[in-house]
Scaffold this active site. Structure first.
Site, PDB file in Angstrom:
ATOM      1  N   CYS A  72       0.831  -1.194   0.000  1.00  0.00           N
ATOM      2  CA  CYS A  72       0.000   0.000   0.000  1.00  0.00           C
ATOM      3  C   CYS A  72       0.868   1.247   0.000  1.00  0.00           C
ATOM      4  CB  CYS A  72      -0.973   0.052   1.163  1.00  0.00           C
ATOM      5  SG  CYS A  72      -2.178  -1.262   1.195  1.00  0.00           S
ATOM      6  N   ARG A 119       6.486  -0.987  -3.794  1.00  0.00           N
ATOM      7  CA  ARG A 119       6.007  -1.526  -2.527  1.00  0.00           C
ATOM      8  C   ARG A 119       5.076  -2.719  -2.726  1.00  0.00           C
ATOM      9  NH1 ARG A 119       6.368   2.296   1.848  1.00  0.00           N
ATOM     10  NH2 ARG A 119       4.454   1.501   2.772  1.00  0.00           N
ATOM     11  N   TRP A 144      -2.855  -2.945  -1.605  1.00  0.00           N
ATOM     12  CA  TRP A 144      -2.500  -4.368  -1.538  1.00  0.00           C
ATOM     13  C   TRP A 144      -3.618  -5.040  -0.765  1.00  0.00           C
ATOM     14  CZ3 TRP A 144      -0.824  -8.114   2.127  1.00  0.00           C
ATOM     15  CH2 TRP A 144      -0.113  -9.190   1.595  1.00  0.00           C
ATOM     16  N   ASN A 194      -3.655   2.587   4.801  1.00  0.00           N
ATOM     17  CA  ASN A 194      -2.758   1.429   4.866  1.00  0.00           C
ATOM     18  C   ASN A 194      -2.970   0.744   6.205  1.00  0.00           C
ATOM     19  OD1 ASN A 194      -1.706   2.447   2.516  1.00  0.00           O
ATOM     20  ND2 ASN A 194       0.283   2.994   3.359  1.00  0.00           N
ATOM     21  N   GLY A 195      -2.946  -0.572   6.227  1.00  0.00           N
ATOM     22  CA  GLY A 195      -3.088  -1.290   7.479  1.00  0.00           C
ATOM     23  C   GLY A 195      -4.410  -2.029   7.568  1.00  0.00           C
ATOM     24  N   GLU A 217      17.842 -18.372   1.914  1.00  0.00           N
ATOM     25  CA  GLU A 217      17.671 -17.132   1.159  1.00  0.00           C
ATOM     26  C   GLU A 217      17.656 -17.389  -0.345  1.00  0.00           C
ATOM     27  OE1 GLU A 217      17.320 -13.029   0.255  1.00  0.00           O
ATOM     28  OE2 GLU A 217      16.764 -14.296   1.959  1.00  0.00           O
ATOM     29  N   LYS A 245      14.487 -16.346  -2.694  1.00  0.00           N
ATOM     30  CA  LYS A 245      14.593 -15.492  -3.879  1.00  0.00           C
ATOM     31  C   LYS A 245      13.982 -16.175  -5.095  1.00  0.00           C
ATOM     32  CE  LYS A 245      16.165 -11.802  -2.352  1.00  0.00           C
ATOM     33  NZ  LYS A 245      15.299 -12.108  -1.214  1.00  0.00           N
ATOM     34  N   GLU A 279       9.988 -16.407  -4.710  1.00  0.00           N
ATOM     35  CA  GLU A 279       9.247 -15.155  -4.771  1.00  0.00           C
ATOM     36  C   GLU A 279       9.330 -14.502  -6.141  1.00  0.00           C
ATOM     37  OE1 GLU A 279      10.605 -12.239  -1.906  1.00  0.00           O
ATOM     38  OE2 GLU A 279      12.704 -12.652  -2.297  1.00  0.00           O
ATOM     39  N   HIS A 287      15.937 -36.956   6.960  1.00  0.00           N
ATOM     40  CA  HIS A 287      14.743 -36.874   7.799  1.00  0.00           C
ATOM     41  C   HIS A 287      13.541 -36.341   7.013  1.00  0.00           C
ATOM     42  CE1 HIS A 287      17.289 -37.788  11.224  1.00  0.00           C
ATOM     43  NE2 HIS A 287      18.134 -36.875  10.778  1.00  0.00           N
ATOM     44  N   LYS A 304       6.827  -4.671  -0.664  1.00  0.00           N
ATOM     45  CA  LYS A 304       8.148  -4.311  -0.143  1.00  0.00           C
ATOM     46  C   LYS A 304       8.118  -4.077   1.363  1.00  0.00           C
ATOM     47  CE  LYS A 304      12.507  -3.235  -0.695  1.00  0.00           C
ATOM     48  NZ  LYS A 304      13.460  -4.304  -1.016  1.00  0.00           N
TER      49      LYS A 304
END
Length: 615
Positions: free
Chosen positions: A2, A27, A74, A100-101, A488, A492, A495, A511, A610
C-alpha cells in the site's frame, strides 16, 4: 505494501499524485486510485491492476484540482477490484479516505452504520472510516475535529489520509499504532503527504515523520500536528533527508533488482565507511550506537526479531556473534515472538533487523521486547523509519533506496554490518585476539572486489538459468553459516519465479527431504571449501544416488567438486564467516534470470509487497 501520497498547493494535484504513485510502485499493489478536490467538488478515479490502468482512466477522464490524495492498494479485506480500490467516499461523495493497514473492529463499527442508513459499496475495512467521518461532519465539525472524534474508535494499525469538500485545501493524515509510515513533506507554498520518502524526494528534502498516535493537518501554507488521544498540539520538526532521487532510477538496467544486485559492491563499501578506526583497529559505529563497554561486557543474551530475508540475515548474525563474541543468541520470527509469551533476561538485547523499518510484525516484536525490559538495537536501511525512532541504538545500512520488492543489496549489507557488530562485541569482551580481529577486518574490506568478480560471471549464470527455468521444483542445501544462504537462495527463487523452492540444512536430508529427490529436481548445493566441506560432499552423494541434478556453488580452484556436480558455479575464496555475503550473489542472479526468462514481473512479484505494514 500500500502506498499513500497527497498534495495541496497551487499546482494541479493529479500529475503530482500519479508521479508519486509511480515512485511507490515497488512496494507492491493490486489496484490504485486518486481523489482530487476543487471548488467544493470531489472527483475520484480508480482502477484495478497496475498504474497504467489508472493512467488510462485519468487520461480519458481528467480531474482538475489543487488538493488530492492517491493510493496503491494491496488487498487484505476484499478482492483486488476497482470497487475495493481506494479512495473510498461517503454517501454524499464529499469526503474521501485512503488507508494502509487493518482496522480490526470494522465489522462492529459497520453494523450500526448500516442500521443508520449508510450505504457501503466495497468489501473493505477502510470504508467504515469515511462513513464515520460523514456523521461527524454533519454535526458541523471541521475535518480535523471529525478525525479526532473517529480515530480513537479504530482498533488495529492504520495509516490514513482524508480530504473533504467541507475543508478545501486541507489534507488530514494520521498514524495509529505501528502502521506503515506517514511522512509530511514541507515545500514553499505547498505541502505533501506520503507513506515513503521516495514519493517526495523530487519535491522536497524537508520532512516530518509521524509517530503512532499522531494527526497531521496539512494546508498549502502550514502543517500542524495533534495527538489523537487528547487533541493536544505536538511538535514534529522537519528533518533534512539526504537521499538522492536519482538513485531510485533504473540507470539503464532492465529491472531495479538487477541494478541493485550490481550495486552491492558500492553498497558494501558505503556501509563499511568510517566503521573501523584505522589507528586502533577497532570497529566503531556512529553516535546512534550508544551502548557502553560495561553493558557489552555484561551482555547475557541476544534475541533477534525479523521477517523473511532479514530473518535469514539474523540467522547468520547468530552464528557470527556466538562464534566471535561468545554471547548466546536466539533468532525469532517476529510474528511469532510477540504471541508466545517470550522470556526476556535481565540486561538482554533485542536486535531488530529490517530493511524498511516499518514492518508491522517486527515493530510489534520490538515493542514486546521493550515492554519486558530489553534494550533495543535496530539494523535498518531507511533513515527516519519507525524502527529507528523507537530503538535505543541504531545501525544504519547506508545502501541507498532499494526499490525491488525482493531484497538484495540490503541483505548483503545486513550480513556485513552484523559481521562488524560481532567483531565490535568480541573486541570489547576480549574474546578475539587483536591479530585475528585485524585479519577478519581485512577480509571484509576485500569483499566489494570479490563481489565484482562474481558479477562478471553473470553471462554464465544467465545461461544456467535458461537451462533450468522450466523446472517445477528446486532444492537448496547448506550447512553451518551457509545454511541461511540456502534458505535465502530458495526464497529469492520462489518469490521471483513462482517455482516451488525449498531451502534446508543438508544434514536434515535423511529426515524427509530425500523423498523429494528424483531426476527432475535441480539441487543447489552450497559446497564451499570450509569447515563443513567434506560433510557437504557426502550430502551431494545422497542427491546423486537418487538421480538428482546437482548445481554446486563451489570455491575457485576446487577440482574435487568436478567429480560430484552436474553444474558448477564458482566464487572466490574468502573467510568462512564472511562467505554468506559472497555466496548469495550468484543465487540472486540465478533467481533473477530464471524469473526474467519466465516472463515474470521481477520487481513486483505477485501477491508480495516491499514494506509489510499489516500482520
Amino acid at each position: 505494501m500500500c502506498g499513500i501520497v497527497g498534495y495541496t498547493g497551487p499546482r494541479q494535484a493529479l500529475p503530482l499524485l500519479m508521479s508519486g504513485l509511480r515512485r511507490l510502485e515497488y512496494r507492491g499493489y493490486d489496484s490504485a486510485g486518486v481523489a482530487v478536490e476543487r471548488d467544493h467538488t470531489l472527483e475520484v478515479r480508480r482502477a484495478e491492476g497496475k498504474l497504467d490502468n489508472l493512467a488510462a482512466v485519468v487520461a480519458q477522464r481528467p480531474a482538475a484540482g489543487d488538493t488530492g490524495i492517491g493510493h496503491t492498494r494491496w488487498a487484505t479485506h476484499g478482492r483486488p477490484t476497482e470497487q475495493n480500490a481506494h479512495p473510498h467516499v461517503d454517501c454524499t461523495g464529499a469526503t474521501a479516505v485512503i488507508h494502509n493497514g487493518i482496522i480490526e473492529n470494522f465489522q462492529a463499527l459497520k453494523a450500526p452504520l448500516i442500521a443508520a442508513g449508510h450505504t457501503f459499496t466495497s468489501e473493505t475495512d477502510t470504508e467504515v472510516v469515511v462513513h464515520l467521518l460523514e456523521d461527524e461532519l454533519k454535526q458541523g465539525k471541521s475535518l480535523e475535529d471529525a478525525a479526532l472524534a473517529v480515530l480513537p474508535r479504530l482498533e488495529g494499525a492504520a495509516a490514513l489520509a482524508f480530504i473533504s469538500t467541507s475543508d478545501p485545501g486541507t489534507i488530514v493524515a494520521a498514524r495509529i499504532s505501528n502502521a506503515g509510515g506517514v511522512i509530511v513533506g514541507h515545500g514553499k507554498g505547498e505541502n505533501f503527504v506520503a507513506s515513503d520518502m521516495t514519493a517526495l524526494l523530487e519535491h522536497t528534502r524537508q520532512m516530518s515523520f509521524l509517530e503512532g498516535g499522531d494527526l497531521a493537518i496539512v494546508t498549502p501554507d502550514a502543517v500542524r500536528f495533534r495527538s489523537i488521544a487528547d487533541g493536544a498540539t505536538i511538535e514534529r520538526p522537519a528533518r533534512t533527508v539526504a537521499m538522492d532521487a536519482i538513485a531510485a532510477a533504473k540507470s539503464g538496467y532492465k529491472h531495479f533488482m538487477l541494478k541493485e544486485i550490481f550495486e552491492q559492491p558500492r553498497a558494501i563499501s558505503d556501509t563499511l565507511l568510517g566503521r573501523v578506526d584505522r589507528g586502533t583497529g577497532r570497529v566503531i559505529f556512529d553516535e546512534d550506537l550508544k551502548m557502553d563497554e560495561a553493558y557489552v561486557k555484561a551482555l547475557p543474551r541476544i534475541t533477534f526479531v525479523a521477517c523473511g530475508t532479514a530473518y535469514h540475515a539474523s540467522l547468520i548474525g547468530k552464528y557470527l556473534i556466538e562464534r566471535l563474541a561468545r554471547i548466546p543468541c536466539d533468532v525469532e520470527i517476529a510474528s511469532e515472538y510477540r504471541y508466545r509469551d517470550p522470556v526476556v533476561s535481565k540486561g538482554q538485547l533485542v536486535i531488530a533487523v529490517t530493511q524498511s523499518g516499518e514492518t508491522a510484525d517486527t515493530l510489534a516484536a520490538m515493542q514486546e521486547g521493550k515492554r519486558r525490559g530489553a534494550r533495543l538495537l535496530t539494523f535498518v536501511n531507511v533513515l527516519g523509519s519507525e524502527a529507528s525512532r523507537v530503538s535505543d541504538d541504531v545501525v544504519y545500512l547506508h545502501t541507498g533506496p532499494e526499490i525491488s520488492v525482493a531484497s538484495t543489496k540490503a541483505y548483503t549489507a545486513m550480513i556485513v554490518d552484523l559481521y562488524l557488530f560481532a567483531i565490535y562485541l568480541a573486541q570489547r569482551r576480549g574474546t578475539v585476539p587483536d591479530a585475528e580481529a585485524a585479519k577478519l577486518l581485512a577480509e571484509v574490506f576485500h569483499l566489494p572486489t570479490l563481489i565484482d568478480a562474481v558479477l562478471r560471471e553473470e553471462p554464465k549464470l544467465k545461461a544456467l538459468a535458461y537451462r533450468y527455468h522450466t523446472a517445477s521444483n528446486f532444492l537448496h542445501l547448506g550447512r553451518g553459516v551457509n545454511y541461511p544462504t540456502a534458505l535465502e537462495g530458495a526464497l529469492k527463487l520462489k518469490e521471483l519465479s513462482y517455482i516451488h523452492a525449498e531451502g534446508t540444512a543438508a544434514g536434515e536430508m535423511k529426515h524427509g527431504t530425500n523423498a523429494l529427490i528424483d531426476s527432475s529436481l535441480p539441487v543447489v548445493a552450497i559446497a564451499l571449501q570450509d569447515s563443513v566441506y567434506k560433510k557437504m560432499l557426502s550430502n551431494i552423494q545422497e542427491v546423486r544416488a537418487r538421480a538428482g541434478v546437482v548445481i554446486a556453488l563451489a570455491t575457485d580452484g576446487d577440482e574435487e567438486i568436478v567429480r560430484h556436480a552436474d553444474e558448477i558455479i564458482r566464487i572466490p575464496a574468502t573467510n568462512e564467516l564472511l562467505s554468506p555475503a559472497l555466496a548469495v550473489v550468484p543465487l540472486q542472479l540465478l533467481a533473477y534470470h530464471i524469473a526474467d526468462r519466465r516472463g515474470n514481473d521481477v520487481d513486483q512479484p505477485r501477491n508480495l509487497a516491499k514494506a509489510v505494514t499489516v500482520e
